[in-house]
Design an enzyme around this catalytic site. Structure first.
Site, PDB file in Angstrom:
ATOM      1  N   CYS A 120     -19.957 -76.387  43.222  1.00  0.00           N
ATOM      2  CA  CYS A 120     -21.357 -76.230  42.834  1.00  0.00           C
ATOM      3  C   CYS A 120     -22.139 -75.437  43.887  1.00  0.00           C
ATOM      4  O   CYS A 120     -21.967 -74.233  43.991  1.00  0.00           O
ATOM      5  CB  CYS A 120     -21.989 -77.591  42.546  1.00  0.00           C
ATOM      6  SG  CYS A 120     -23.501 -77.473  41.562  1.00  0.00           S
ATOM      7  N   HIS A 215     -18.765 -79.992  38.724  1.00  0.00           N
ATOM      8  CA  HIS A 215     -18.445 -81.076  39.654  1.00  0.00           C
ATOM      9  C   HIS A 215     -17.149 -81.756  39.230  1.00  0.00           C
ATOM     10  O   HIS A 215     -17.177 -82.736  38.452  1.00  0.00           O
ATOM     11  CB  HIS A 215     -19.585 -82.092  39.699  1.00  0.00           C
ATOM     12  CG  HIS A 215     -20.781 -81.618  40.447  1.00  0.00           C
ATOM     13  ND1 HIS A 215     -20.980 -81.857  41.789  1.00  0.00           N
ATOM     14  CD2 HIS A 215     -21.856 -80.885  40.030  1.00  0.00           C
ATOM     15  CE1 HIS A 215     -22.117 -81.318  42.170  1.00  0.00           C
ATOM     16  NE2 HIS A 215     -22.672 -80.707  41.128  1.00  0.00           N
ATOM     17  N   GLU A 217     -15.349 -83.784  40.780  1.00  0.00           N
ATOM     18  CA  GLU A 217     -15.277 -85.167  41.241  1.00  0.00           C
ATOM     19  C   GLU A 217     -15.851 -86.155  40.227  1.00  0.00           C
ATOM     20  O   GLU A 217     -15.477 -87.334  40.224  1.00  0.00           O
ATOM     21  CB  GLU A 217     -15.996 -85.331  42.588  1.00  0.00           C
ATOM     22  CG  GLU A 217     -17.520 -85.253  42.556  1.00  0.00           C
ATOM     23  CD  GLU A 217     -18.070 -83.850  42.656  1.00  0.00           C
ATOM     24  OE1 GLU A 217     -19.277 -83.725  42.940  1.00  0.00           O
ATOM     25  OE2 GLU A 217     -17.301 -82.887  42.441  1.00  0.00           O
TER      26      GLU A 217
END
Length: 238
Positions: A120, A215, A217
């Site tokens: 990002c 993202h 994660e």
């Protein structure tokens, strides 16, 4: 337990957190856990760049202790960092010390061939280091990519397609800015349906490098394709 490669993750400044009484330096737990699942030892780095200027020698010496670098998401870069004369009203959480530290970390990692995953804001930092620019705001509600899960098409034959195991991923996005002019040497390897650049690579890079605007994660705990991005970073670090 086998040796875990050390993965440097610069902290993000936070005005407050629910668990602490004062301002804090933080990283997202999901990000740290994704690195841990991959077999890495995530280590938070204190951003040090007094007055908004990083000492290249200091940054190089600190980075040399680690096996890889992960540049995480965060607030917006100051627009002057990529040559913009004015800042859009939507630009938020700018911190000159954070910017200077992240930019110098990215510059040093690319120069030295340190394995680098940029997420990002991290992608935007790398794009800026390589002379690129950003759209400061994508147009507000309905056009930005905040709280959005969407398909991203990956370039066939790209490193990211090989890592994730396909030419399409379901990406969790949270950003209101995107790449405008692409940085020197970067190649776009992922786009959203609206054309937004969602992934870039650097053909000919000295070391392993991948950057995604989304993202990974957020969903890595349940989506093997997203976890494999962190697995690849840790393999490169080993």
């Amino acid at each position: 337990m086998n040796h875990r490669p050390l993965i440097a993750v610069p902290a993000r400044f936070a005005a407050s957190t629910s668990a602490l009484r004062h301002a804090a330096e933080v990283n997202a737990r999901a990000l740290i856990e994704a690195v841990w699942r991959a077999g890495g030892e995530p280590v938070t780095l204190h951003p040090h760049a007094p007055g908004g200027t990083a000492d290249p020698a200091e940054v190089a010496a600190r980075l040399a202790r680690f096996d890889a670098l992960l540049l995480p998401g965060g607030g917006d870069l100051a627009p002057h960092r990529y040559g913009a004369a004015d800042a859009h009203a939507a630009v938020y959480d700018v911190d000159e010390e954070q910017d200077a530290f992240d930019l110098e970390l990215a510059r040093r990692a690319l120069a030295d061939g340190v394995p680098l995953l940029a997420v990002c804001r991290g992608l935007q930092v790398v794009n800026t280091v390589l002379g690129g620019t950003l759209h400061q705001d994508m147009g507000g509600p309905g056009r930005e990519h905040r709280h959005v899960r969407q398909p991203v098409a990956l370039t066939p034959g790209s490193a990211l397609a090989a890592i994730t195991g396909g030419e399409r991923v379901e990406a969790s996005c949270y950003h209101h800015q995107r790449v405008d002019r692409l940085g020197r040497g970067l190649a776009v390897t992922g786009r959203a349906a609206d054309g937004t650049v969602e992934a870039v690579e650097l053909p000919g890079a000295k070391g392993w490098f991948t950057a995604v605007q989304w993202h990974p994660e957020d969903t890595a705990h349940e989506d093997p394709a997203q976890q494999r991005i962190f697995d690849a970073l840790v393999r490169a670090a080993g």
